[in-house]
Design an enzyme around this catalytic site. Structure first.
Site, mmCIF file in Angstrom:
data_model
loop_
_atom_site.group_PDB
_atom_site.id
_atom_site.type_symbol
_atom_site.label_atom_id
_atom_site.label_comp_id
_atom_site.label_asym_id
_atom_site.label_seq_id
_atom_site.Cartn_x
_atom_site.Cartn_y
_atom_site.Cartn_z
ATOM 1 N N ASP A 29 -4.240 -5.397 -11.414
ATOM 2 C CA ASP A 29 -3.685 -5.127 -10.197
ATOM 3 C C ASP A 29 -4.071 -5.957 -8.973
ATOM 4 O OD1 ASP A 29 -2.431 -2.931 -11.671
ATOM 5 O OD2 ASP A 29 -4.197 -1.673 -11.017
ATOM 6 N N ARG A 30 -3.496 -5.709 -8.022
ATOM 7 C CA ARG A 30 -3.789 -6.764 -6.577
ATOM 8 C C ARG A 30 -5.237 -6.389 -6.305
ATOM 9 N NH1 ARG A 30 -0.752 -6.519 -0.722
ATOM 10 N NH2 ARG A 30 -2.321 -7.955 0.306
#
Length: 293
Positions: free
Chosen positions: A134-135
């Protein structure tokens, strides 16, 4: 690129069967057969249906994969932990998106890897993520530099044999020293969220309690499946959302992103059968939480 293997058995085997046994996928074999490369044995071009005699070699030549022209090249730096002809292991910082999307098409990790490969003079400019984060999750990411590497490691991905372990700081005091979270996870309609639900996909998270204080617990986590947001959902479901995880109602006072870091990555390299193991130190923002800063 080209790679050579030897039939170590005492019996002949069809070339297609031999290549499948070492992990090469049906689609890649078909692509090579239909013009994306060639199969060479005894200094001549052969077909997948031909037989490879015992102790003979087969050489696979694969043309460079066509570049995805919709992916721009970014020449901003990446933190490379390991590189050879087949693999990149990268320590991704929190805040960097893995792949282009509607809000960022120019400077994701994929854009930076493409720019790096161009700078290195690579002919293969279509890298493949074997693991992705995820970011706002930091840590180790495995990337195949070509489609042969992607094909050969696919079985390890499908069988969840790649060992990925994380540091996570969750809210509250986790009571168990060691445990498993096995609730199924599904998508919440019209939302980026995932949630535990009876009709979700099977999911299994293993954890060990490593450090605890009045407001948080440091846990070491091992994934046995790879569902989206799996760690975040499982700990939120038992009342211990990750610090900084706004999407799953985690406390926001101590850190500005979800306190999750992939620190350990281990896999068997299908090209030489060597176990490759990598670790990345816990990042400064999570370390500050642990140190009370």
């Amino acid at each position: 690129m080209k790679y050579t293997w030897t039939n170590q058995q005492n019996d002949p085997v069809k070339i297609k069967k031999f290549l499948q046994n070492i992990g090469m996928g049906h689609r890649l074999i078909a692509d090579i057969k239909h013009g994306d490369g060639s199969f060479i044995a005894n200094d001549r071009v052969v077909q997948p249906t031909d037989v490879l005699p015992p102790h003979n070699q087969i050489t696979v030549i694969i043309n460079p994969e066509k570049e995805d022209e919709t992916v721009a090249a970014s020449h901003r730096p990446i933190d490379i932990v390991f590189e050879n002809d087949q693999w990149l292991v990268i320590n991704k910082p929190a805040g960097l998106t893995s792949i282009p999307g509607p809000t960022n098409r120019l400077d994701t990790l994929l854009n930076r890897i493409k720019g790096y490969l161009i700078d290195q003079g690579s002919k293969d400019l279509r890298p493949h993520f074997i693991s992705r984060l995820d970011r706002f999750t930091s840590g180790l990411v495995l990337v195949a530099k070509n489609r042969l590497a992607q094909s050969l490691i696919a079985n390890q991905v499908e069988q969840h044999l790649i060992d990925k372990q994380y540091w996570a700081i969750v809210s509250g005091q986790v009571s168990e020293e060691h445990g498993f979270l096995s609730q199924p996870i599904g998508r919440v309609a019209d939302s980026p969220r995932r949630a535990v639900m009876n009709n979700g996909q099977s999911a299994k998270t293993e954890y060990w309690r490593e450090q605890v204080n009045d407001s948080w617990t440091l846990v070491r986590v091992k994934l046995h499946t790879g569902r989206t947001h799996q760690i975040r959902v499982h700990f939120s479901n038992i009342g211990h959302p990750l610090l900084g995880d706004q999407l799953y109602e985690g406390p926001l006072e101590l850190i500005s992103r979800q306190a999750l870091h992939t620190y350990h990555l281990e896999f068997v390299d299908p090209f030489d059968q060597q176990t490759r193991m990598f670790e990345a130190a816990i990042p400064e923002d999570m370390k500050n939480v642990l140190d009370g800063k």
